[in-house]
Write a protein that holds these residues in place. Sequence first.
Motif, mmCIF file in Angstrom:
data_model
loop_
_atom_site.group_PDB
_atom_site.id
_atom_site.type_symbol
_atom_site.label_atom_id
_atom_site.label_comp_id
_atom_site.label_asym_id
_atom_site.label_seq_id
_atom_site.Cartn_x
_atom_site.Cartn_y
_atom_site.Cartn_z
ATOM 1 N N GLY A 174 -42.938 77.295 -11.019
ATOM 2 C CA GLY A 174 -43.015 77.270 -9.566
ATOM 3 C C GLY A 174 -43.531 78.559 -8.955
ATOM 4 N N ARG A 175 -42.986 78.892 -7.787
ATOM 5 C CA ARG A 175 -43.526 79.983 -6.983
ATOM 6 C C ARG A 175 -43.363 81.346 -7.642
ATOM 7 N N ILE A 176 -44.401 82.159 -7.426
ATOM 8 C CA ILE A 176 -44.354 83.555 -7.839
ATOM 9 C C ILE A 176 -45.145 84.354 -6.816
ATOM 10 N N GLY A 177 -44.781 85.598 -6.622
ATOM 11 C CA GLY A 177 -45.503 86.435 -5.674
ATOM 12 C C GLY A 177 -44.801 87.763 -5.484
ATOM 13 N N VAL A 178 -45.098 88.391 -4.366
ATOM 14 C CA VAL A 178 -44.548 89.702 -4.049
ATOM 15 C C VAL A 178 -43.796 89.619 -2.724
ATOM 16 N N ASP A 179 -42.543 90.049 -2.741
ATOM 17 C CA ASP A 179 -41.747 90.155 -1.509
ATOM 18 C C ASP A 179 -41.955 91.542 -0.913
ATOM 19 N N GLN B 270 -41.446 96.088 14.497
ATOM 20 C CA GLN B 270 -40.979 97.462 14.665
ATOM 21 C C GLN B 270 -40.574 98.132 13.351
ATOM 22 N N VAL B 271 -40.659 97.403 12.246
ATOM 23 C CA VAL B 271 -40.299 97.984 10.952
ATOM 24 C C VAL B 271 -41.349 99.017 10.555
ATOM 25 N N GLU B 272 -40.887 100.154 10.035
ATOM 26 C CA GLU B 272 -41.803 101.230 9.662
ATOM 27 C C GLU B 272 -41.955 101.388 8.147
ATOM 28 N N THR B 273 -40.951 101.002 7.386
ATOM 29 C CA THR B 273 -41.029 101.164 5.932
ATOM 30 C C THR B 273 -40.607 99.876 5.238
ATOM 31 N N PHE B 274 -41.270 99.601 4.136
ATOM 32 C CA PHE B 274 -41.036 98.371 3.385
ATOM 33 C C PHE B 274 -40.863 98.699 1.907
ATOM 34 N N GLY B 275 -40.197 97.785 1.198
ATOM 35 C CA GLY B 275 -40.123 97.851 -0.253
ATOM 36 C C GLY B 275 -40.859 96.679 -0.867
ATOM 37 N N LYS B 276 -41.386 96.866 -2.050
ATOM 38 C CA LYS B 276 -42.141 95.831 -2.759
ATOM 39 C C LYS B 276 -41.304 95.323 -3.921
ATOM 40 N N PHE B 277 -41.151 93.979 -4.010
ATOM 41 C CA PHE B 277 -40.296 93.387 -5.026
ATOM 42 C C PHE B 277 -40.961 92.136 -5.594
ATOM 43 N N LEU B 278 -40.669 91.824 -6.839
ATOM 44 C CA LEU B 278 -41.073 90.548 -7.422
ATOM 45 C C LEU B 278 -40.382 89.431 -6.653
ATOM 46 N N GLY B 279 -41.107 88.334 -6.383
ATOM 47 C CA GLY B 279 -40.513 87.251 -5.607
ATOM 48 C C GLY B 279 -40.959 85.876 -6.061
ATOM 49 N N GLY B 280 -40.477 84.866 -5.342
ATOM 50 C CA GLY B 280 -40.719 83.463 -5.657
ATOM 51 C C GLY B 280 -39.476 82.848 -6.255
ATOM 52 N N SER B 281 -39.055 81.711 -5.722
ATOM 53 C CA SER B 281 -37.763 81.135 -6.101
ATOM 54 C C SER B 281 -37.638 80.882 -7.597
ATOM 55 N N ALA B 282 -38.598 80.174 -8.185
ATOM 56 C CA ALA B 282 -38.508 79.874 -9.616
ATOM 57 C C ALA B 282 -38.507 81.155 -10.451
ATOM 58 N N THR B 283 -39.266 82.155 -9.984
ATOM 59 C CA THR B 283 -39.321 83.437 -10.683
ATOM 60 C C THR B 283 -37.981 84.151 -10.602
ATOM 61 N N ASN B 284 -37.380 84.155 -9.424
ATOM 62 C CA ASN B 284 -36.085 84.810 -9.257
ATOM 63 C C ASN B 284 -35.007 84.168 -10.133
#
Length: 331
Positions: free
Chosen positions: A11-16, A28-42
Amino acid sequence: MTEPYDLITMGRIGVDIYPLQTGVPLAQVETFGKFLGGSATNVAVAAARLGRRSAVISRTGRDPFGDYVHQALRDFGVDDRWVSPVEAYPTPVTFCEIFPPDDFPLYFYRRPKAPDLVMHPEELDLDAIAAARIFWITGTGLCEEPSRGTTLAALQARAAAGGRTVFDLDWRPMFWGGEGGASGDGGASGAAAMAAARPYYEAALRHATVAVGNLDEAEVATGLRDPKACAEALLESGVELAVIKQGPKGVLAVHRDGRTAEVPPTPVEVVNGLGAGDSFGGALCHGLLAGWDLEPMMRYANAAGAIVASRLACSSAMPTADEVDAFLAGR
């Protein structure tokens, strides 16, 4: 072939891309984090964190985010051999807003088409799918071709071989041309999207042995909203075990053999509710593989989900077995 996997998800895979500030609108958010994502991947990550040998079937773009996905999977101990690139489309990204305790809007960037929906039957390793101790598919994989036909082909091959198959009902109305969550708040487009999805959900259920989802997701599959009625309808569709997640009301699990478990939620201070259901799913697989009875399995899965809800991220927040055991011991 190598030793069978404990779990293969598809199923789904991507970047959160998640904000590092809570209670702040995305604009208004100034900083973000990058994480592995996608329900089936999680779910595969969650199972791996609990010591299970897991793999994902999916696709990314041929781009730096696709490279990141492969590296993250390996770092989590999840086999990435069946995650292949698609030249035409970028790796999907997902943004969210974080307004604890219960408002976490998601913004999916999956157009013109997500690579994980460009899977073809001839690309599947059907021997590995048949041999896996658990095979996990999601509702999102049914929303467009060629993923829809490929998912159903995988289910048919799996059913012919036997084995435990989990259908994560995973309802995302925007992937079906709708909006809202379910019949009560989805408006005309939400109801139309559910009606469009239901025949494919019913087709998938005929090949599944376990169905898991929240009440909105169960309504897509059954047309019902009462938890016990939903569970009974799912059993009638052919599964052996129906698991209905009810948020603050806990979880209901009903087995075809008559066993039932109703387990209250595990209270925590919620930071980000996203990913809790995937942690629940990985822990559910862990319990199924261990042969646990329904009630302890639901308590364990609830605890795993609660731990993730108390953390910011999804994949990197998935708990280890020691963390879940310590959490339960402290209750």
